[in-house]
Design a protein around this motif. Structure first.
Motif, PDB file in Angstrom:
ATOM      1  N   CYS A   6       0.820  -1.216   0.000  1.00  0.00           N
ATOM      2  CA  CYS A   6       0.000   0.000   0.000  1.00  0.00           C
ATOM      3  C   CYS A   6       0.856   1.268   0.000  1.00  0.00           C
ATOM      4  O   CYS A   6       0.634   2.189  -0.796  1.00  0.00           O
ATOM      5  CB  CYS A   6      -0.899   0.032   1.228  1.00  0.00           C
ATOM      6  N   GLU A  18      -5.179   7.582   5.371  1.00  0.00           N
ATOM      7  CA  GLU A  18      -6.545   7.124   5.649  1.00  0.00           C
ATOM      8  C   GLU A  18      -6.873   5.882   4.814  1.00  0.00           C
ATOM      9  O   GLU A  18      -7.592   4.997   5.244  1.00  0.00           O
ATOM     10  CB  GLU A  18      -7.536   8.256   5.318  1.00  0.00           C
ATOM     11  N   TYR A  59      -4.974   3.404   3.808  1.00  0.00           N
ATOM     12  CA  TYR A  59      -4.358   2.121   4.139  1.00  0.00           C
ATOM     13  C   TYR A  59      -4.045   1.944   5.630  1.00  0.00           C
ATOM     14  O   TYR A  59      -3.622   0.872   6.045  1.00  0.00           O
ATOM     15  CB  TYR A  59      -3.062   1.944   3.337  1.00  0.00           C
ATOM     16  N   PHE A  60      -4.250   2.980   6.416  1.00  0.00           N
ATOM     17  CA  PHE A  60      -3.738   2.968   7.784  1.00  0.00           C
ATOM     18  C   PHE A  60      -4.253   1.767   8.598  1.00  0.00           C
ATOM     19  O   PHE A  60      -3.472   0.979   9.143  1.00  0.00           O
ATOM     20  CB  PHE A  60      -4.115   4.285   8.474  1.00  0.00           C
ATOM     21  N   LYS A  61      -5.585   1.613   8.664  1.00  0.00           N
ATOM     22  CA  LYS A  61      -6.155   0.524   9.478  1.00  0.00           C
ATOM     23  C   LYS A  61      -5.689  -0.833   8.971  1.00  0.00           C
ATOM     24  O   LYS A  61      -5.359  -1.729   9.746  1.00  0.00           O
ATOM     25  CB  LYS A  61      -7.686   0.601   9.456  1.00  0.00           C
ATOM     26  N   GLN A  62      -5.705  -0.967   7.686  1.00  0.00           N
ATOM     27  CA  GLN A  62      -5.301  -2.229   7.054  1.00  0.00           C
ATOM     28  C   GLN A  62      -3.880  -2.624   7.446  1.00  0.00           C
ATOM     29  O   GLN A  62      -3.608  -3.748   7.872  1.00  0.00           O
ATOM     30  CB  GLN A  62      -5.379  -2.037   5.538  1.00  0.00           C
ATOM     31  N   VAL A  85      -2.023  -1.387   9.946  1.00  0.00           N
ATOM     32  CA  VAL A  85      -1.848  -1.563  11.390  1.00  0.00           C
ATOM     33  C   VAL A  85      -2.259  -2.982  11.773  1.00  0.00           C
ATOM     34  O   VAL A  85      -1.565  -3.665  12.546  1.00  0.00           O
ATOM     35  CB  VAL A  85      -2.675  -0.510  12.164  1.00  0.00           C
ATOM     36  N   GLN A  86      -3.365  -3.439  11.216  1.00  0.00           N
ATOM     37  CA  GLN A  86      -3.825  -4.797  11.495  1.00  0.00           C
ATOM     38  C   GLN A  86      -2.795  -5.819  11.012  1.00  0.00           C
ATOM     39  O   GLN A  86      -2.460  -6.776  11.724  1.00  0.00           O
ATOM     40  CB  GLN A  86      -5.176  -5.027  10.788  1.00  0.00           C
ATOM     41  N   GLN A  87      -2.263  -5.562   9.824  1.00  0.00           N
ATOM     42  CA  GLN A  87      -1.257  -6.466   9.259  1.00  0.00           C
ATOM     43  C   GLN A  87      -0.007  -6.488  10.127  1.00  0.00           C
ATOM     44  O   GLN A  87       0.587  -7.534  10.378  1.00  0.00           O
ATOM     45  CB  GLN A  87      -0.910  -5.973   7.854  1.00  0.00           C
ATOM     46  N   GLN A  88       0.358  -5.319  10.645  1.00  0.00           N
ATOM     47  CA  GLN A  88       1.528  -5.193  11.518  1.00  0.00           C
ATOM     48  C   GLN A  88       1.362  -6.021  12.784  1.00  0.00           C
ATOM     49  O   GLN A  88       2.288  -6.692  13.235  1.00  0.00           O
ATOM     50  CB  GLN A  88       1.707  -3.710  11.854  1.00  0.00           C
ATOM     51  N   LYS A  89       0.129  -5.962  13.321  1.00  0.00           N
ATOM     52  CA  LYS A  89      -0.141  -6.751  14.537  1.00  0.00           C
ATOM     53  C   LYS A  89      -0.019  -8.242  14.255  1.00  0.00           C
ATOM     54  O   LYS A  89       0.517  -9.009  15.053  1.00  0.00           O
ATOM     55  CB  LYS A  89      -1.564  -6.448  15.030  1.00  0.00           C
TER      56      LYS A  89
END
Lengths: 111, 458
Positions: free
Chosen positions: B415, B444, B446-449, B451-455
């Motif tokens: 992203c 905005e 890609y941020f949530k996507q 962050v979730q992937q990072q977790k």
């Protein structure tokens, strides 16, 4: 008295750093050599050989440089004679254990 | 369904990889009778030599229906094209001996050196003699002795391309390996990896790393090779291939990625690098240590350069100074593709503005590039070739090459690579407004996507 001493310390440190940089640079250039030359001899022992040597006559110096070739693709090109004596080669090699080991070995010509 | 098709194709590829070199039936017959060329193959594969004469590999040309300014009834390809990656072609730069150079030496050169005939039966030839001249083994044998495949003069002074027709070579036949294909395709354009700029091995391509070979994707049927829509690769056998043929239209686990596939070609994310020649000058040739001259060329390694991105509707702009993709964001059919960009300098006709071609033999011997233009003009029947060459004007042509190899999964663009403010896509140049570009480069998106992937990753 204190000031000259600190200046000397700084100069000494700079000299050490400079010498290290020279050393690193020298080592880097010694690590990999580039050349273009014509193959005067290929020595390879059989179809299953895992190593070969090719002697290149350096275009710039005229000196003969013996290159050790270990990569499968180039060995295969030696075996089926896609690369033969007389071909001009662009080569990179590293000096290891007294040998010039090829890291890049390609014919300069194409169609 | 798609996943099972993909798994199936991968298994097929693995089986191919392991069985491609399995013993070819008829070995004892070949051992007994020897190999006599296509007639030996035709005992079990009748009609294949004649069939092969109708393909691009033999004709080096085909009708082309997706490139502007071409005659739809004529055939185009390496046989006759004039462009600046190969400023010669099979017609003007036919295999022959060069004039003698300063050292009094000559050598053979020609664009059709790779043609799988014997040169007496050359590009596009037909009939029984041509069928008998097909070099089946150069593509199908893994034990071909390339010392045999050299040009030489026969007793009538004709230039003949030799072939290895030994029983030894014939005993190791099968489907073409990567080596068979790359024997010709890796050195096109004037040197190793110059033209297309890709190496197909486990280090540079995800498909090669899986053990796949060229013909797993370019799976020929009746010797017709499926190809993509490289804007600079015009000749085709009328069979096309795409990533979706194996991977489907929604190949990702993440829906957000699949949402891109309608407008973003797979290559855009999965081929983030390119390589090969960046620029070449056919008007000034450099003298090599062997006393012969070659076009001055800036070469780069596979994966050493970055592609350019453009909309492409699979039709091609064809102008004297530009060969590249047609397309726009708003036409509803274009996708965003990566291209290897290349610029070539050559001579143009002062009167017409059209690009001129070159016979390489004269400049190869003497460095006189205008002599090459004159020779080509004479071969093509142009009026007053000497004047054409004298008046020729140097100029640059930009070419967009398709970037369809060097596929990666692990290093694919993510992203941020595109939607970051310093991303690889120039949204404004691609037809987006300032406001749209700002929105497309805002976290905005890609941020949530991510962050979730990072977790999940940590």
């Amino acid at each position: 008295m204190k000031k000259p001493a600190s200046i000397m310390l700084v100069v000494a440190r700079m000299l050490v750093v400079a010498l290290m940089l020279v050393g690193i640079a020298g080592k880097a250039s010694a690590a990999e050599t580039k050349m273009v030359g014509v193959i005067t001899q290929i020595e390879i022992s059989g179809k299953d050989a895992k190593v070969a040597t090719a002697t290149l006559k350096d275009n710039k110096t005229g000196e003969a440089v013996v290159i050790t070739v270990q990569d499968d693709l180039t060995l295969d090109k030696f075996k089926d004679h896609r690369i033969v004596e007389g071909d001009e080669i662009r080569c990179k090699y590293e000096a290891k254990d007294g040998k010039n080991v090829s890291t890049y070995f390609r014919k300069t010509a194409g169609c | 369904m798609r996943r099972s098709a993909l798994v199936g194709s991968m298994l097929f590829a693995l089986l191919q990889a392991t069985s491609a070199r399995a013993e070819h039936p008829g070995k004892s017959e070949i051992e007994k009778s020897g190999y006599a060329g296509p007639s030996t193959c035709e005992r079990c594969h009748p009609g294949k030599a004649k069939e092969f004469l109708g393909t691009v590999h033999w004709k080096h040309a085909s009708r082309v229906d997706n490139v502007e300014h071409l005659d739809p009834k004529a055939e185009y390809g390496m046989k006759n094209r004039i462009y600046t990656m190969c400023n010669g072609n099979d017609v003007v730069n036919d295999l022959k001996e060069t004039p003698k150079n300063a050292a009094g030496k000559s050598k053979f050169t020609g664009c059709n050196t790779c043609h799988p005939g014997n040169h007496l039966s050359d590009v596009g030839s037909t009939g029984p003699e041509a069928e008998a001249a097909v070099d089946c083994l150069v593509c199908h044998s893994t034990d071909y002795d390339f010392r045999q495949r050299k040009p030489h003069l026969d007793d009538r002074g004709r230039v003949v391309m030799g072939q290895d027709r030994s029983t030894k070579a014939a005993l190791s036949i099968g489907k073409p390996t990567v080596k068979n294909c790359m024997t010709c395709h890796e050195a096109a354009g004037g040197g190793v990896l110059v033209k297309r700029g890709f190496a197909f091995n486990k280090d540079t391509d995800a498909h090669a790393a899986k053990g796949m070979v060229c013909v797993d994707c370019h799976a020929a049927k009746n010797h017709k090779m499926p190809t993509g829509y490289d804007p600079n690769n015009w000749a085709n056998d009328g069979v096309r291939l795409s990533c979706a043929g194996c991977h489907g239209e929604k190949p990702h686990k993440l829906a957000a990625y699949n949402d891109h596939t309608a407008r973003i070609a797979c290559q855009t994310c999965h081929i983030p690098r390119t390589g090969g020649a960046v620029a070449k000058d056919f008007t000034v040739w450099e003298r090599g240590a062997d006393g012969y001259y070659e076009p001055t060329t800036l070469k780069k390694e596979a994966n050493e350069t970055a592609p350019v991105y453009a909309w492409y509707d699979k039709t091609v702009r064809n102008e004297p100074h530009f060969i590249g993709p047609h397309g726009s964001r708003k036409d509803g059919k274009s996708k965003l593709y990566p291209f290897k960009i290349y610029m070539g300098k050559a001579f143009y006709d002062r009167k017409t503005g059209q690009l001129l071609s070159m016979d390489f033999a004269p400049p190869m011997a003497t460095g006189d590039t205008r002599a090459g233009v004159e020779s080509a003009a004479r071969t093509l029947g142009m009026k007053n070739p000497a004047q054409v060459a004298k008046d020729a004007v140097p100029g640059w042509q930009t070419i967009y090459f398709g970037s369809d190899h060097l596929v990666t999964r692990s290093k694919a663009l993510n992203c941020i690579n595109c939607h970051g403010v310093n991303g690889v896509l120039d949204f404004k140049a691609l037809g987006y407004s300032h406001a749209e570009a700002r929105k497309l480069t805002n976290p905005e998106i890609y941020f949530k996507q991510l962050v979730q992937q990072q977790k999940e990753e940590w």
